[in-house]
Design a protein around this motif. Structure first.
Motif, PDB file in Angstrom:
ATOM      1  N   ARG A  11       0.857  -1.184   0.000  1.00  0.00           N
ATOM      2  CA  ARG A  11       0.000   0.000   0.000  1.00  0.00           C
ATOM      3  C   ARG A  11       0.892   1.233   0.000  1.00  0.00           C
ATOM      4  N   ALA A  12       0.410   2.284  -0.590  1.00  0.00           N
ATOM      5  CA  ALA A  12       1.191   3.512  -0.709  1.00  0.00           C
ATOM      6  C   ALA A  12       0.538   4.643   0.070  1.00  0.00           C
ATOM      7  N   GLU A  13       1.362   5.497   0.593  1.00  0.00           N
ATOM      8  CA  GLU A  13       0.903   6.700   1.282  1.00  0.00           C
ATOM      9  C   GLU A  13       1.718   7.857   0.717  1.00  0.00           C
ATOM     10  N   VAL A  14       1.047   8.854   0.218  1.00  0.00           N
ATOM     11  CA  VAL A  14       1.715  10.008  -0.367  1.00  0.00           C
ATOM     12  C   VAL A  14       1.505  11.199   0.563  1.00  0.00           C
ATOM     13  N   VAL A  15       2.600  11.787   1.006  1.00  0.00           N
ATOM     14  CA  VAL A  15       2.544  12.949   1.892  1.00  0.00           C
ATOM     15  C   VAL A  15       3.026  14.153   1.105  1.00  0.00           C
ATOM     16  N   LEU A  16       2.137  15.129   0.928  1.00  0.00           N
ATOM     17  CA  LEU A  16       2.486  16.336   0.184  1.00  0.00           C
ATOM     18  C   LEU A  16       3.114  17.355   1.118  1.00  0.00           C
ATOM     19  N   THR A  32       1.233  35.044 -16.729  1.00  0.00           N
ATOM     20  CA  THR A  32       2.673  34.832 -16.559  1.00  0.00           C
ATOM     21  C   THR A  32       2.916  33.356 -16.284  1.00  0.00           C
ATOM     22  N   PRO A  33       3.593  32.643 -17.205  1.00  0.00           N
ATOM     23  CA  PRO A  33       3.863  31.222 -16.953  1.00  0.00           C
ATOM     24  C   PRO A  33       4.827  31.053 -15.779  1.00  0.00           C
ATOM     25  N   TRP A  34       4.625  30.012 -15.013  1.00  0.00           N
ATOM     26  CA  TRP A  34       5.544  29.705 -13.921  1.00  0.00           C
ATOM     27  C   TRP A  34       5.635  28.198 -13.743  1.00  0.00           C
ATOM     28  N   ASN A  35       6.682  27.769 -13.048  1.00  0.00           N
ATOM     29  CA  ASN A  35       6.957  26.350 -12.808  1.00  0.00           C
ATOM     30  C   ASN A  35       7.573  26.228 -11.413  1.00  0.00           C
ATOM     31  N   VAL A  36       7.007  25.382 -10.569  1.00  0.00           N
ATOM     32  CA  VAL A  36       7.546  25.180  -9.216  1.00  0.00           C
ATOM     33  C   VAL A  36       7.557  23.686  -8.904  1.00  0.00           C
ATOM     34  N   TYR A  37       8.310  23.330  -7.879  1.00  0.00           N
ATOM     35  CA  TYR A  37       8.376  21.936  -7.436  1.00  0.00           C
ATOM     36  C   TYR A  37       7.821  21.819  -6.029  1.00  0.00           C
ATOM     37  N   LEU A  38       6.948  20.830  -5.842  1.00  0.00           N
ATOM     38  CA  LEU A  38       6.319  20.568  -4.564  1.00  0.00           C
ATOM     39  C   LEU A  38       6.972  19.343  -3.927  1.00  0.00           C
ATOM     40  N   PRO A  39       7.507  19.465  -2.693  1.00  0.00           N
ATOM     41  CA  PRO A  39       8.083  18.279  -2.047  1.00  0.00           C
ATOM     42  C   PRO A  39       7.005  17.229  -1.796  1.00  0.00           C
ATOM     43  N   VAL A  40       7.352  15.974  -2.072  1.00  0.00           N
ATOM     44  CA  VAL A  40       6.431  14.856  -1.908  1.00  0.00           C
ATOM     45  C   VAL A  40       7.208  13.705  -1.289  1.00  0.00           C
ATOM     46  N   THR A  41       6.595  13.012  -0.347  1.00  0.00           N
ATOM     47  CA  THR A  41       7.209  11.804   0.202  1.00  0.00           C
ATOM     48  C   THR A  41       6.253  10.653  -0.069  1.00  0.00           C
ATOM     49  N   VAL A  42       6.783   9.619  -0.736  1.00  0.00           N
ATOM     50  CA  VAL A  42       5.980   8.450  -1.077  1.00  0.00           C
ATOM     51  C   VAL A  42       6.443   7.283  -0.209  1.00  0.00           C
ATOM     52  N   HIS A  43       5.585   6.858   0.688  1.00  0.00           N
ATOM     53  CA  HIS A  43       5.874   5.697   1.535  1.00  0.00           C
ATOM     54  C   HIS A  43       5.159   4.498   0.919  1.00  0.00           C
ATOM     55  N   VAL A  44       5.884   3.393   0.759  1.00  0.00           N
ATOM     56  CA  VAL A  44       5.281   2.165   0.250  1.00  0.00           C
ATOM     57  C   VAL A  44       5.439   1.115   1.342  1.00  0.00           C
ATOM     58  N   TYR A  45       4.320   0.588   1.814  1.00  0.00           N
ATOM     59  CA  TYR A  45       4.330  -0.404   2.888  1.00  0.00           C
ATOM     60  C   TYR A  45       3.975  -1.778   2.332  1.00  0.00           C
ATOM     61  N   GLY A  46       4.700  -2.782   2.784  1.00  0.00           N
ATOM     62  CA  GLY A  46       4.438  -4.136   2.336  1.00  0.00           C
ATOM     63  C   GLY A  46       5.098  -5.135   3.269  1.00  0.00           C
ATOM     64  N   ASN A  80       8.062  -0.285   5.939  1.00  0.00           N
ATOM     65  CA  ASN A  80       8.149   0.773   4.943  1.00  0.00           C
ATOM     66  C   ASN A  80       9.220   0.366   3.934  1.00  0.00           C
ATOM     67  N   LEU A  81       8.801  -0.156   2.782  1.00  0.00           N
ATOM     68  CA  LEU A  81       9.729  -0.637   1.762  1.00  0.00           C
ATOM     69  C   LEU A  81      10.560   0.491   1.169  1.00  0.00           C
ATOM     70  N   SER A  82      10.033   1.712   1.196  1.00  0.00           N
ATOM     71  CA  SER A  82      10.704   2.852   0.577  1.00  0.00           C
ATOM     72  C   SER A  82      11.637   3.587   1.526  1.00  0.00           C
ATOM     73  N   GLU A  83      11.794   3.071   2.730  1.00  0.00           N
ATOM     74  CA  GLU A  83      12.606   3.737   3.750  1.00  0.00           C
ATOM     75  C   GLU A  83      14.100   3.736   3.395  1.00  0.00           C
ATOM     76  N   HIS A  84      14.568   2.725   2.673  1.00  0.00           N
ATOM     77  CA  HIS A  84      15.970   2.603   2.281  1.00  0.00           C
ATOM     78  C   HIS A  84      16.047   2.218   0.816  1.00  0.00           C
ATOM     79  N   ARG A  85      17.188   2.495   0.199  1.00  0.00           N
ATOM     80  CA  ARG A  85      17.400   2.092  -1.197  1.00  0.00           C
ATOM     81  C   ARG A  85      17.617   0.591  -1.300  1.00  0.00           C
ATOM     82  N   SER A  86      18.207  -0.018  -0.272  1.00  0.00           N
ATOM     83  CA  SER A  86      18.472  -1.451  -0.302  1.00  0.00           C
ATOM     84  C   SER A  86      17.156  -2.225  -0.211  1.00  0.00           C
TER      85      SER A  86
END
Length: 196
Positions: free
Chosen positions: A13-18, A58-72, A98-104
């Protein structure tokens, strides 16, 4: 703010934190904002989403921080385990992590890690990761090993002498009974497999 999506009982399951945009930003009014994933962005763990004005004065472009947690499902330490500890079945239990907690990658199969040694201590309930395990040595250089060649519908077995240590996941060279040098993968205690 977060959005949660449950795929199914056995599925991750995924949880997205904006996160929030910098409050000091002064963006022009916009009739239509388009969200996108920037090229090369990893949508796992700490990440970002792009927002751009596609219809406005006026065109603009911004980046919103997002954290994606994947639990399994994954293996966790049943109790505190010190670095250098050789894992036994009783040291591990299944849990949601939390599968996404580490790269390994998370370890999910106990039979694949029993007998391997921890490179770092684990707290009770902490997830087991591939990077936290030493590679298993199946045999040493000079030892007699069983060599199994496997092909489409057949298998040939023989013996040989290991020319180097047989480390899990690393190819090894073996001198066969007839003096030929072959390469294969260590797959068990004094066992080398060659796929034809």
């Amino acid at each position: 703010m977060f959005l949660e999506r449950v795929v199914g009982p056995a599925s991750p399951r995924a949880e997205v934190v904006l996160g929030r945009l910098d409050p000091r930003l002064r963006l022009a009014a916009c009739q239509k904002v388009e969200a996108y994933i920037p090229t090369g962005t990893r949508v796992w763990g700490a990440s970002r989403a792009g927002l751009r004005c596609v219809d406005g004065p006026t065109p603009w472009n911004v980046y919103l921080p997002v954290t994606v947690h994947v639990y399994g499902p994954g293996l966790v330490a049943a109790g505190p385990l010190p670095a250098g500890h050789v894992l036994a079945q009783a040291d591990l239990r299944q849990a949601e992590i939390n599968l996404s907690e580490h790269r390994s990658p998370a370890v999910t199969d106990a039979s694949a890690v029993v007998g391997r040694t921890l490179t770092a201590a684990l707290a009770a309930g902490q997830g087991l990761r591939e990077a936290g395990l030493k590679s298993r040595q199946w045999f040493g250089p000079g030892e007699t090993v069983q060599v199994r060649a496997v092909g489409g519908g057949f298998a040939i077995e023989g013996t040989g002498e290991a020319m180097m240590a047989g480390m899990e996941g690393q190819p090894v060279r073996v001198k066969t009974e007839n003096g030929k040098i072959v390469s294969g993968m260590p797959v068990g205690d004094r066992l080398v497999e060659i796929t034809l």
